[in-house]
Design a protein around this motif. Structure first.
Motif, PDB file in Angstrom:
ATOM      1  N   ASN A 211     -77.703-103.781  28.849  1.00 44.45           N
ATOM      2  CA  ASN A 211     -76.720-104.301  29.796  1.00 44.45           C
ATOM      3  C   ASN A 211     -76.124-103.157  30.613  1.00 44.45           C
ATOM      4  O   ASN A 211     -76.040-102.015  30.164  1.00 44.45           O
ATOM      5  CB  ASN A 211     -75.646-105.153  29.110  1.00 44.45           C
ATOM      6  CG  ASN A 211     -74.716-104.373  28.199  1.00 44.45           C
ATOM      7  OD1 ASN A 211     -75.012-103.263  27.758  1.00 44.45           O
ATOM      8  ND2 ASN A 211     -73.566-104.972  27.894  1.00 44.45           N
TER       9      ASN A 211
ATOM     10  N   SER B 182     -79.767-106.417  31.887  1.00 45.27           N
ATOM     11  CA  SER B 182     -78.839-107.533  32.012  1.00 45.27           C
ATOM     12  C   SER B 182     -77.653-107.058  32.845  1.00 45.27           C
ATOM     13  O   SER B 182     -76.888-106.187  32.418  1.00 45.27           O
ATOM     14  CB  SER B 182     -78.373-107.991  30.627  1.00 45.27           C
ATOM     15  OG  SER B 182     -77.486-109.085  30.734  1.00 45.27           O
ATOM     16  N   ASP B 183     -77.526-107.607  34.044  1.00 40.17           N
ATOM     17  CA  ASP B 183     -76.558-107.115  35.025  1.00 40.17           C
ATOM     18  C   ASP B 183     -75.170-107.693  34.768  1.00 40.17           C
ATOM     19  O   ASP B 183     -74.976-108.906  34.796  1.00 40.17           O
ATOM     20  CB  ASP B 183     -77.045-107.506  36.419  1.00 40.17           C
ATOM     21  CG  ASP B 183     -76.222-106.875  37.532  1.00 40.17           C
ATOM     22  OD1 ASP B 183     -75.225-106.192  37.229  1.00 40.17           O
ATOM     23  OD2 ASP B 183     -76.581-107.064  38.709  1.00 40.17           O
ATOM     24  N   GLU B 184     -74.201-106.812  34.511  1.00 40.40           N
ATOM     25  CA  GLU B 184     -72.804-107.216  34.372  1.00 40.40           C
ATOM     26  C   GLU B 184     -71.960-106.580  35.472  1.00 40.40           C
ATOM     27  O   GLU B 184     -70.777-106.286  35.266  1.00 40.40           O
ATOM     28  CB  GLU B 184     -72.273-106.822  32.990  1.00 40.40           C
ATOM     29  CG  GLU B 184     -72.956-107.528  31.840  1.00 40.40           C
ATOM     30  CD  GLU B 184     -72.404-107.136  30.483  1.00 40.40           C
ATOM     31  OE1 GLU B 184     -71.251-106.650  30.407  1.00 40.40           O
ATOM     32  OE2 GLU B 184     -73.123-107.309  29.485  1.00 40.40           O
ATOM     33  N   SER B 185     -72.555-106.367  36.632  1.00 40.19           N
ATOM     34  CA  SER B 185     -71.830-105.691  37.703  1.00 40.19           C
ATOM     35  C   SER B 185     -70.645-106.503  38.201  1.00 40.19           C
ATOM     36  O   SER B 185     -69.681-105.941  38.733  1.00 40.19           O
ATOM     37  CB  SER B 185     -72.778-105.370  38.864  1.00 40.19           C
ATOM     38  OG  SER B 185     -73.381-106.554  39.366  1.00 40.19           O
TER      39      SER B 185
ATOM     40  N   HIS C  84     -73.128-101.979  33.728  1.00 39.12           N
ATOM     41  CA  HIS C  84     -71.942-102.223  34.560  1.00 39.12           C
ATOM     42  C   HIS C  84     -71.546-100.931  35.267  1.00 39.12           C
ATOM     43  O   HIS C  84     -71.791-100.774  36.456  1.00 39.12           O
ATOM     44  CB  HIS C  84     -70.787-102.761  33.713  1.00 39.12           C
ATOM     45  CG  HIS C  84     -69.527-102.949  34.493  1.00 39.12           C
ATOM     46  ND1 HIS C  84     -69.325-104.050  35.301  1.00 39.12           N
ATOM     47  CD2 HIS C  84     -68.403-102.180  34.600  1.00 39.12           C
ATOM     48  CE1 HIS C  84     -68.131-103.952  35.875  1.00 39.12           C
ATOM     49  NE2 HIS C  84     -67.552-102.819  35.470  1.00 39.12           N
TER      50      HIS C  84
ATOM     51  N   GLY D 224     -71.472-109.991  26.615  1.00 44.05           N
ATOM     52  CA  GLY D 224     -72.675-109.315  27.097  1.00 44.05           C
ATOM     53  C   GLY D 224     -73.927-109.803  26.402  1.00 44.05           C
ATOM     54  O   GLY D 224     -74.960-110.032  27.034  1.00 44.05           O
TER      55      GLY D 224
ATOM     56  N   ALA E 248     -66.073-113.050  29.146  1.00 43.22           N
ATOM     57  CA  ALA E 248     -65.890-111.883  28.286  1.00 43.22           C
ATOM     58  C   ALA E 248     -65.318-112.291  26.932  1.00 43.22           C
ATOM     59  O   ALA E 248     -64.346-113.041  26.860  1.00 43.22           O
ATOM     60  CB  ALA E 248     -64.960-110.888  28.963  1.00 43.22           C
TER      61      ALA E 248
ATOM     62  N   ARG F 283     -74.796-113.363  27.677  1.00 46.08           N
ATOM     63  CA  ARG F 283     -75.449-113.380  28.987  1.00 46.08           C
ATOM     64  C   ARG F 283     -76.901-112.927  28.886  1.00 46.08           C
ATOM     65  O   ARG F 283     -77.767-113.409  29.630  1.00 46.08           O
ATOM     66  CB  ARG F 283     -74.705-112.484  29.981  1.00 46.08           C
ATOM     67  CG  ARG F 283     -75.412-112.421  31.331  1.00 46.08           C
ATOM     68  CD  ARG F 283     -74.638-111.690  32.392  1.00 46.08           C
ATOM     69  NE  ARG F 283     -73.478-112.453  32.842  1.00 46.08           N
ATOM     70  CZ  ARG F 283     -72.724-112.109  33.893  1.00 46.08           C
ATOM     71  NH1 ARG F 283     -73.024-111.012  34.600  1.00 46.08           N
ATOM     72  NH2 ARG F 283     -71.685-112.838  34.236  1.00 46.08           N
TER      73      ARG F 283
ATOM     74  N   LEU G 235     -67.106-106.770  33.385  1.00 47.28           N
ATOM     75  CA  LEU G 235     -67.422-106.395  32.013  1.00 47.28           C
ATOM     76  C   LEU G 235     -67.247-107.605  31.106  1.00 47.28           C
ATOM     77  O   LEU G 235     -66.235-108.301  31.166  1.00 47.28           O
ATOM     78  CB  LEU G 235     -66.496-105.268  31.554  1.00 47.28           C
ATOM     79  CG  LEU G 235     -66.915-103.847  31.919  1.00 47.28           C
ATOM     80  CD1 LEU G 235     -65.794-102.874  31.571  1.00 47.28           C
ATOM     81  CD2 LEU G 235     -68.181-103.445  31.186  1.00 47.28           C
ATOM     82  N   LEU G 236     -68.218-107.835  30.238  1.00 52.39           N
ATOM     83  CA  LEU G 236     -68.215-109.031  29.399  1.00 52.39           C
ATOM     84  C   LEU G 236     -67.930-108.738  27.935  1.00 52.39           C
ATOM     85  O   LEU G 236     -67.959-109.659  27.120  1.00 52.39           O
ATOM     86  CB  LEU G 236     -69.575-109.742  29.531  1.00 52.39           C
ATOM     87  CG  LEU G 236     -69.891-110.275  30.933  1.00 52.39           C
ATOM     88  CD1 LEU G 236     -71.293-110.868  30.959  1.00 52.39           C
ATOM     89  CD2 LEU G 236     -68.867-111.308  31.359  1.00 52.39           C
TER      90      LEU G 236
ATOM     91  N   ALA H  37     -72.904-100.812  28.959  1.00 54.30           N
ATOM     92  CA  ALA H  37     -72.127-101.205  30.131  1.00 54.30           C
ATOM     93  C   ALA H  37     -70.718-100.640  30.172  1.00 54.30           C
ATOM     94  O   ALA H  37     -70.050-100.730  31.198  1.00 54.30           O
ATOM     95  CB  ALA H  37     -72.053-102.735  30.202  1.00 54.30           C
TER      96      ALA H  37
END
Length: 231
Positions: free
Chosen positions: A54, A74-77, A56, A86, A184, A89, A80-81, A10
């Motif tokens: 993941n 795994s969507d982190e759009s 992003h 990440g 995050a 999630r 950013l985690l 990501a």
């Protein structure tokens, strides 16, 4: 035994400068293959059953690149985690404990990193281990310009130090991540908690490793692969 892996893909890849202006770092090529594919080759070789990636930065490109492949995203759009957030999630998708995690900005020669971790996890660490990190000696860390990350004692336990560099491959038990509030955060504080509890262990990689975090590291990685007959 772990049978699920989280691939970190990501990040913004800012250290790659112009190379990531129009594509995500995991799609940069080394020896004619995307970094992401180098990582997935290792995952498939190790026979890991569930793969979560993941996303992003320029997520659509990674989705298109892997269309039809046996992977979950795994969507982190939304934000950013970092590594810890990440992984937290992605836990419902991973549906496992413990899990592998693998960075997608490195290439390997020699033993399969995930298979090596799996074997070490079954060995001396025993049921008390919460984490097992794959390391290389500082002098053998190709493309890595910073100091080392850890020291390793005779029982395989880790402390913060300079002798070994973390390669981006590990096995982690997940309760500490599940207990964190969403958002995050880095894996580093979790490692420190495990160090304090005496439950973070290390194993030394049997082979070569190159950190492909900067443009100049691409040639280093290709040279390493060619020397090992993998390119």
């Amino acid at each position: 035994m772990p049978d699920a892996v989280m691939l970190f893909a990501a990040g913004l890849g800012t250290r790659m400068r112009e190379l990531t202006r129009d594509r995500p770092k995991p799609l940069i090529e080394v020896a004619g293959r995307a970094l992401l594919n180098h990582a997935l080759d290792r995952v498939w070789e190790a026979g890991v059953g569930r793969i979560v990636i993941n996303l992003h930065y320029r997520a659509a490109q990674i989705r298109a690149h892997l269309e039809g492949q046996r992977v979950l995203f795994s969507d982190e759009s939304d934000a950013l985690l970092e590594t810890g957030g990440g992984l937290a999630r992605a836990l419902p998708l991973l549906a496992a404990d413990p899990v592998f995690t693998l960075n997608t900005d490195a290439v390997w020669t020699g033993a399969n990193p995930l298979a090596q971790l799996r074997e070490a996890w079954q060995g001396a660490q025993g049921p008390g281990a919460e984490g097992l990190l794959l390391l290389v000696p500082r002098a053998a860390a190709i493309g890595h310009s910073g100091p080392g990350d850890f020291d390793l004692d005779a029982q395989g336990r880790l402390t913060r130090g300079t002798a070994y560099v973390y390669t981006g491959a590990q096995i982690l038990r997940t309760p500490r991540f599940a207990a964190r509030a969403p958002g995050a955060f880095s894996i580093n504080p979790i490692w420190d908690e495990m160090i304090g509890a005496g439950t973070l262990f290390g194993a030394v990689h049997d082979g070569g490793w190159c950190d492909v975090g900067r443009p100049e590291s691409i040639a280093l990685a290709e040279s390493m692969l060619q020397s090992a007959g993998d390119a």
